[in-house]
Design a protein around this motif. Sequence first.
Motif, PDB file in Angstrom:
ATOM      1  N   ASP A  47     -11.847  48.916  11.847  1.00  0.00           N
ATOM      2  CA  ASP A  47     -13.139  48.261  12.080  1.00  0.00           C
ATOM      3  C   ASP A  47     -14.023  49.047  13.030  1.00  0.00           C
ATOM      4  N   GLU A  48     -13.411  49.611  14.055  1.00  0.00           N
ATOM      5  CA  GLU A  48     -14.191  50.399  15.011  1.00  0.00           C
ATOM      6  C   GLU A  48     -14.771  51.644  14.335  1.00  0.00           C
ATOM      7  N   MET A  50     -15.373  52.013  11.101  1.00  0.00           N
ATOM      8  CA  MET A  50     -16.418  51.540  10.188  1.00  0.00           C
ATOM      9  C   MET A  50     -17.740  51.365  10.919  1.00  0.00           C
ATOM     10  N   ALA A  51     -17.669  50.668  12.060  1.00  0.00           N
ATOM     11  CA  ALA A  51     -18.878  50.377  12.832  1.00  0.00           C
ATOM     12  C   ALA A  51     -19.495  51.669  13.357  1.00  0.00           C
ATOM     13  N   ASP A  52     -18.656  52.548  13.857  1.00  0.00           N
ATOM     14  CA  ASP A  52     -19.140  53.770  14.482  1.00  0.00           C
ATOM     15  C   ASP A  52     -19.831  54.702  13.492  1.00  0.00           C
ATOM     16  N   LEU A  53     -19.200  54.899  12.347  1.00  0.00           N
ATOM     17  CA  LEU A  53     -19.754  55.853  11.385  1.00  0.00           C
ATOM     18  C   LEU A  53     -20.565  55.171  10.287  1.00  0.00           C
ATOM     19  N   GLN A  54     -20.629  53.843  10.343  1.00  0.00           N
ATOM     20  CA  GLN A  54     -21.402  53.087   9.339  1.00  0.00           C
ATOM     21  C   GLN A  54     -20.934  53.389   7.922  1.00  0.00           C
ATOM     22  N   ILE A  55     -19.638  53.246   7.698  1.00  0.00           N
ATOM     23  CA  ILE A  55     -19.103  53.456   6.361  1.00  0.00           C
ATOM     24  C   ILE A  55     -18.188  52.302   5.993  1.00  0.00           C
ATOM     25  N   SER A  56     -17.885  52.204   4.705  1.00  0.00           N
ATOM     26  CA  SER A  56     -17.152  51.047   4.195  1.00  0.00           C
ATOM     27  C   SER A  56     -15.668  51.078   4.554  1.00  0.00           C
ATOM     28  N   VAL A  60     -12.975  54.285   4.831  1.00  0.00           N
ATOM     29  CA  VAL A  60     -12.205  54.536   6.044  1.00  0.00           C
ATOM     30  C   VAL A  60     -10.713  54.573   5.718  1.00  0.00           C
ATOM     31  N   ASN A  61     -10.267  53.578   4.995  1.00  0.00           N
ATOM     32  CA  ASN A  61      -8.841  53.496   4.674  1.00  0.00           C
ATOM     33  C   ASN A  61      -8.348  54.744   3.951  1.00  0.00           C
ATOM     34  N   MET A  62      -9.074  55.127   2.928  1.00  0.00           N
ATOM     35  CA  MET A  62      -8.667  56.289   2.148  1.00  0.00           C
ATOM     36  C   MET A  62      -8.629  57.577   2.973  1.00  0.00           C
ATOM     37  N   ASN A  63      -9.650  57.766   3.789  1.00  0.00           N
ATOM     38  CA  ASN A  63      -9.694  59.004   4.551  1.00  0.00           C
ATOM     39  C   ASN A  63      -8.709  59.029   5.705  1.00  0.00           C
ATOM     40  N   LEU A  64      -8.388  57.846   6.245  1.00  0.00           N
ATOM     41  CA  LEU A  64      -7.344  57.812   7.272  1.00  0.00           C
ATOM     42  C   LEU A  64      -6.010  58.240   6.657  1.00  0.00           C
ATOM     43  N   ARG A  65      -5.767  57.781   5.441  1.00  0.00           N
ATOM     44  CA  ARG A  65      -4.516  58.193   4.794  1.00  0.00           C
ATOM     45  C   ARG A  65      -4.492  59.687   4.532  1.00  0.00           C
ATOM     46  N   PHE A  85      -3.799  51.144  14.711  1.00  0.00           N
ATOM     47  CA  PHE A  85      -4.685  52.045  15.443  1.00  0.00           C
ATOM     48  C   PHE A  85      -4.340  53.480  15.102  1.00  0.00           C
ATOM     49  N   PHE A  86      -5.348  54.342  15.221  1.00  0.00           N
ATOM     50  CA  PHE A  86      -5.144  55.746  14.871  1.00  0.00           C
ATOM     51  C   PHE A  86      -5.585  56.646  16.002  1.00  0.00           C
ATOM     52  N   ILE A  87      -4.800  57.697  16.186  1.00  0.00           N
ATOM     53  CA  ILE A  87      -5.112  58.634  17.261  1.00  0.00           C
ATOM     54  C   ILE A  87      -4.976  60.054  16.722  1.00  0.00           C
ATOM     55  N   ALA A  88      -5.865  60.931  17.149  1.00  0.00           N
ATOM     56  CA  ALA A  88      -5.830  62.301  16.637  1.00  0.00           C
ATOM     57  C   ALA A  88      -4.910  63.167  17.479  1.00  0.00           C
TER      58      ALA A  88
END
Lengths: 171, 171
Positions: A47-48, A50-56, A60-65, A85-88
């Motif tokens: 959700d964060e 999505m809000a930050d980059l203004q994308i669906s 987000v889900n697909m690109n995180l994977r 949560f995700f961390i780089a």
Amino acid sequence: MALMELKEAKDKFIHTWGTLATQWGINRTMAQIHALLLLSPRSMNADEIMADLQISRGNVNMNLRDLMDWGLIYKQLLPGERKEFFIAEKDIWKVAKQIAKERRRREIGPLIEAMEDLKEGIQPDTEEKEEFLKIVNEISKVSVFADNTMTSLLKSDENWLLNNFIKVFNK
Amino acid sequence: MALMELKEAKDKFIHTWGTLATQWGINRTMAQIHALLLLSPRSMNADEIMADLQISRGNVNMNLRDLMDWGLIYKQLLPGERKEFFIAEKDIWKVAKQIAKERRRREIGPLIEAMEDLKEGIQPDTEEKEEFLKIVNEISKVSVFADNTMTSLLKSDENWLLNNFIKVFNK
DNA sequence: AAAAACTTTCAGAATATTTTGAAAATTCAA
DNA sequence: TTGAATTTTCAAAATATTCTGAAAGTTTTT
């Protein structure tokens, strides 16, 4: 460039990273999420992002994977949180190695395989076929060499050694 | 793969080269024209390429120019011919070097520049800004290193030397 | 077992890239 | 010059890729 505020600089970083990525055959959004997480001092949830980059959410889900496939980000399960949560990975040397590794696997691997296939399919029983096989063989050799070079560079955790080698070569 | 006839193998080569190319962020048609010229024992003109790959004149023209920009093919003016003919660089080591060179220029160069820009724009006068600059600096260092490594590899025409170095490293 | 919280999927929409082909520009021979 | 041969350009069409968002799926809590 003129002096910037931090927010502005971070946005520029994310934007630039996204633009450059398309030049290297990587999806822009994937690169932007990566940049966002690289700059974020704490892990973020979908959700964060999505809000930050203004994308669906789907995007987000697909690109995180994909980023996890590339080994560039990790999933973090926080106690008391249902969300993921995700961390780089913040060690940039590791990041670079990971990218190089993945590109080697995706770009050079299939090339070597394709050339092997072609070699096996042709009998060098005419002048023409020999000509053809010569080229295929050359490409095969070069790609195996590139593959080995990459592997060597990736294996050498002693960067100073490699670094010195490179400096000597540059003289 | 089963035994193939030469025509079949050449088509497969051209097709494969085109498919792989898209994976490396290179236009498919550009790669196919390159593959066609690599396999062609003589130079070809635009009409021949159009007929061979079944693509339009505009497409052929544009991609021939791109291939010349990449330094992968040369224009050949034949005496007594009005048409322009094109021939590929056949030395695969040169081809590989040319591709590596061009990718270095297109992929690493802009990254280094972008990081320099960001560094100049920010004053490290707060904790947060220092954090940000640390990441930018790391990326800067890694990309300069990658750039140098590439340059060194490209400069070393004595491939045997490099080859030996690599073998030692692999042990 | 039901419901709430969250993640994943995927068909259609939006966007980006590539390709076409006819018109414009260029080159060259007569 | 003129005009035929050839190359280049570029707007519109075709194709490919990416993105959306609602529905389906999964996990956890009550």
